[in-house]
Scaffold this active site. Structure first.
Site, mmCIF file in Angstrom:
data_model
loop_
_atom_site.group_PDB
_atom_site.id
_atom_site.type_symbol
_atom_site.label_atom_id
_atom_site.label_comp_id
_atom_site.label_asym_id
_atom_site.label_seq_id
_atom_site.Cartn_x
_atom_site.Cartn_y
_atom_site.Cartn_z
ATOM 1 N N LYS A 191 0.852 -1.190 0.000
ATOM 2 C CA LYS A 191 0.000 0.000 0.000
ATOM 3 C C LYS A 191 0.886 1.236 0.000
ATOM 4 O O LYS A 191 1.535 1.550 0.992
ATOM 5 C CB LYS A 191 -0.926 0.047 1.219
ATOM 6 C CG LYS A 191 -2.016 1.093 0.993
ATOM 7 C CD LYS A 191 -2.601 1.672 2.249
ATOM 8 C CE LYS A 191 -1.798 2.741 2.882
ATOM 9 N NZ LYS A 191 -1.619 3.980 2.111
ATOM 10 N N GLU A 266 10.064 0.842 10.519
ATOM 11 C CA GLU A 266 11.082 1.875 10.347
ATOM 12 C C GLU A 266 10.353 3.201 10.538
ATOM 13 O O GLU A 266 9.563 3.611 9.695
ATOM 14 C CB GLU A 266 11.717 1.739 8.960
ATOM 15 C CG GLU A 266 13.071 2.376 8.872
ATOM 16 C CD GLU A 266 12.984 3.800 8.396
ATOM 17 O OE1 GLU A 266 12.877 4.703 9.262
ATOM 18 O OE2 GLU A 266 12.999 4.008 7.184
ATOM 19 N N CYS A 300 13.393 10.450 7.630
ATOM 20 C CA CYS A 300 13.223 10.034 9.029
ATOM 21 C C CYS A 300 14.522 10.149 9.822
ATOM 22 O O CYS A 300 14.488 10.403 11.016
ATOM 23 C CB CYS A 300 12.653 8.626 9.089
ATOM 24 S SG CYS A 300 13.334 7.567 7.827
ATOM 25 N N GLU A 401 9.557 15.339 16.239
ATOM 26 C CA GLU A 401 9.920 15.243 14.825
ATOM 27 C C GLU A 401 9.091 16.253 14.024
ATOM 28 O O GLU A 401 7.867 16.247 14.083
ATOM 29 C CB GLU A 401 9.662 13.833 14.307
ATOM 30 C CG GLU A 401 10.135 13.659 12.880
ATOM 31 C CD GLU A 401 10.018 12.219 12.392
ATOM 32 O OE1 GLU A 401 8.977 11.589 12.643
ATOM 33 O OE2 GLU A 401 10.971 11.741 11.741
#
Ligand code: ADP
Length: 498
Positions: A191, A266, A300, A401
């Site tokens: 997906k 991850e 990331c 973040e």
């Protein structure tokens, strides 16, 4: 700051506004619901395609196809043939690389220099996994039991893999999930992210062209809460390989509990990038800046907490700020563009909020600090490369973040104290150390709690070198032998021989 003009683009042959179906069992089909969603160029707002919008029903169909393939003819395909498929796919990706690079650029905004620059990594991955396909093996293990009992292990594909990927590097992310699955004999339902589904669909076409059998690779575009959640909770999916935010990662774990499927995650980061006063500052300035500004900070493992030794803090931070101000921001299709737009309105709002939060917390924006709206940029989601000085460890901009081009520069004096502060985050994905003192480099690399430590460089990646997180940056590794193991089960076989 230089602003590149959004160049007039010739329409991408694949992103020409047309309708894209999903791939299930080797067939291009509509969503069961008939629904579609739109994908736009974040630099211009232009409609690129309408896409079949999968949900639970389509995931059911795709998982059933993947199961049939896994238990059927695919299970008979020999390692050498799987290797051949991956090598053929690599050749096709190589042949179509310019088109795929442009597709990533128009769908998620990254500069073309960056998406073209991924060539070695993407092709390297496919060929690395091809190599792994014929290198899988169990072991014979001597046991200490009385009598004659022979023991050995078999490595078997884990089964049907649900792969859920983000939008920040669609081509590489798709290859990173499909490659090890084909190498090990698994099947996949992938997906893609709703923000940038096109490259995964185009890559699925190339899989078909390469001769990957029906059902082995299925691509179901759709939204996270519907298609993604259905995949994560599906009772007939054996493993989920997820890349995305830690919040979604947590809901994936919860959703996986029903059948206790294997999960690899991850997730995000708030990575420390540490500059010692003895570093080669001429290299560290662009290195530390691009550790965050590359891909507009939408990576990331971006080195967003920039720790700089007090002695050089003012000089270094102002040089990084000057570097940031000179970056060319604009439409990713312009070859001169160094920084493209953020992927979406939502992402821009989120980053803009953090720019406000940083100012309110008392940090000082020495570069950037706001949106970019002049001329053609008004149509896209552009934010200035930003450097915040005077950042304290406990500020939100130093802990959360942001996923945008925002550096939080923090000063330090004592190395032991620094390591504690660098590790004082819930995340542990990347980290950087800039120094000319080799002992210090080793000491700090060992002490940092992160899956990758880059010394005098940042963000280097290689198909053979594992990548992944500590702490809330997730578990499991991608790239390297560990990655292939994530797609394998180990079976112990005992044979009484006498
Ligand atoms: P990002 O902030 O990078 O978009 P997300 O974690 O929101 O990170 O999205 C990464 C991927 O996870 C996307 O493909 C998205 O559609 C999917 N996703 C989002 N929510 C869920 C969910 N609840 N279950 C499964 N997948 C999800």
């Amino acid at each position: 700051m230089a602003v590149t003009q959004a160049i007039p683009m010739t329409r991408h042959p694949y992103a020409d506004g047309s309708y894209k179906k999903m791939l299930i069992d080797g067939q291009w089909i509509d969503a069961a619901s008939g629904k579609r969603f739109e994908t736009h160029n974040p630099a211009t707002g232009e409609l690129l395609a309408t896409v079949a919008e999968g949900d639970g029903e389509d995931i059911n169909r795709a998982v059933a196809a993947a199961r049939r393939a896994f238990e059927g003819p695919w299970s008979k395909v020999k390692p050498y043939e799987r290797q051949g498929l991956l090598l053929k796919l690599a050749d096709l990706v190589e042949k179509n690389f310019e088109e795929l690079s442009q597709l990533d650029t128009v769908d998620m905004g990254a500069p073309i220099s960056r998406t073209r620059g991924n060539r070695l990594r993407v092709l390297g991955m496919l060929r690395y996994y091809a190599g792994q396909a014929t290198a899988l093996h169990g072991e014979t293990i001597e046991n200490s039991l009385p009598g004659d009992i022979f023991s050995y292990t078999l490595k078997e594909p884990v089964g049907v893999v649900g792969a859920i990927i983000p939008w920040n590097g669609p081509l590489a992310a798709t290859v990173w999930k499909i490659g090890p699955a084909i190498a090990t004999g698994c099947t996949v339902v992938l997906k893609p992210a709703e923000e940038a589904p096109l490259t995964s669909l185009r890559l699925a076409e190339l899989c078909m062209e390469a001769g990957v059998p029906p059902g082995v690779v299925n691509v179901v575009p759709g939204y996270g809460e519907t298609a993604g959640a259905a995949l994560a909770s599906h009772p007939d999916v054996d493993k989920v390989a997820f890349t995305g935010s830690h919040i979604t990662g947590q809901s994936i774990i919860r959703a996986s509990a029903g059948n206790l499927k294997r999960v690899s995650l991850e997730l995000g980061g708030k990575s420390p990038d540490i500059v010692f006063a003895d570093a080669d500052l001429d290299a560290a300035v662009p290195g530390a800046a691009m550790a965050v500004f590359a891909n507009s900070g939408q990576i990331c493992s971006a080195g967003t907490r920039l720790f700089v030794e007090q002695k050089v803090y003012d000089e270094f931070v102002s040089r990084v700020a000057e570097f940031g101000k000179k970056l060319q921001v604009g439409n990713g299709l312009d070859p001169n563009t160094q920084i493209g737009p953020l992927v979406s309105q939502q992402q821009m709002d989120r980053v803009s909020d953090y720019l406000d939060i940083g100012q309110k917390e008392g940090a000082r924006a020495v570069a950037g600090g706001g949106r970019l709206t002049e001329g053609a940029l008004a149509k896209g989601y552009f934010v200035q490369p930003t450097v915040f000085a005077n950042v304290q460890d406990n500020m939100r901009i130093a802990q959360e973040e942001i996923f945008g081009p925002v550096i939080s520069a923090i000063s330090f004096e004592d190395t032991d104290e620094l390591v504690k502060r660098a590790n004082a985050t819930t995340f542990g994905l990347g980290s950087g150390v800039w120094t000319t003192n080799v002992s210090k480099a080793h000491q700090v690399a060992k002490a940092l709690r992160a899956g990758s430590v880059w010394v005098n460089c940042y963000q280097t990646m290689d198909p053979a070198v594992p990548f992944g997180g500590y702490k809330m940056s997730g578990y499991g590794r991608e790239s390297g032998k560990q990655h292939v193991e994530e797609y394998l089960n180990v079976k112990a076989v005992w044979i009484k021989t006498a």
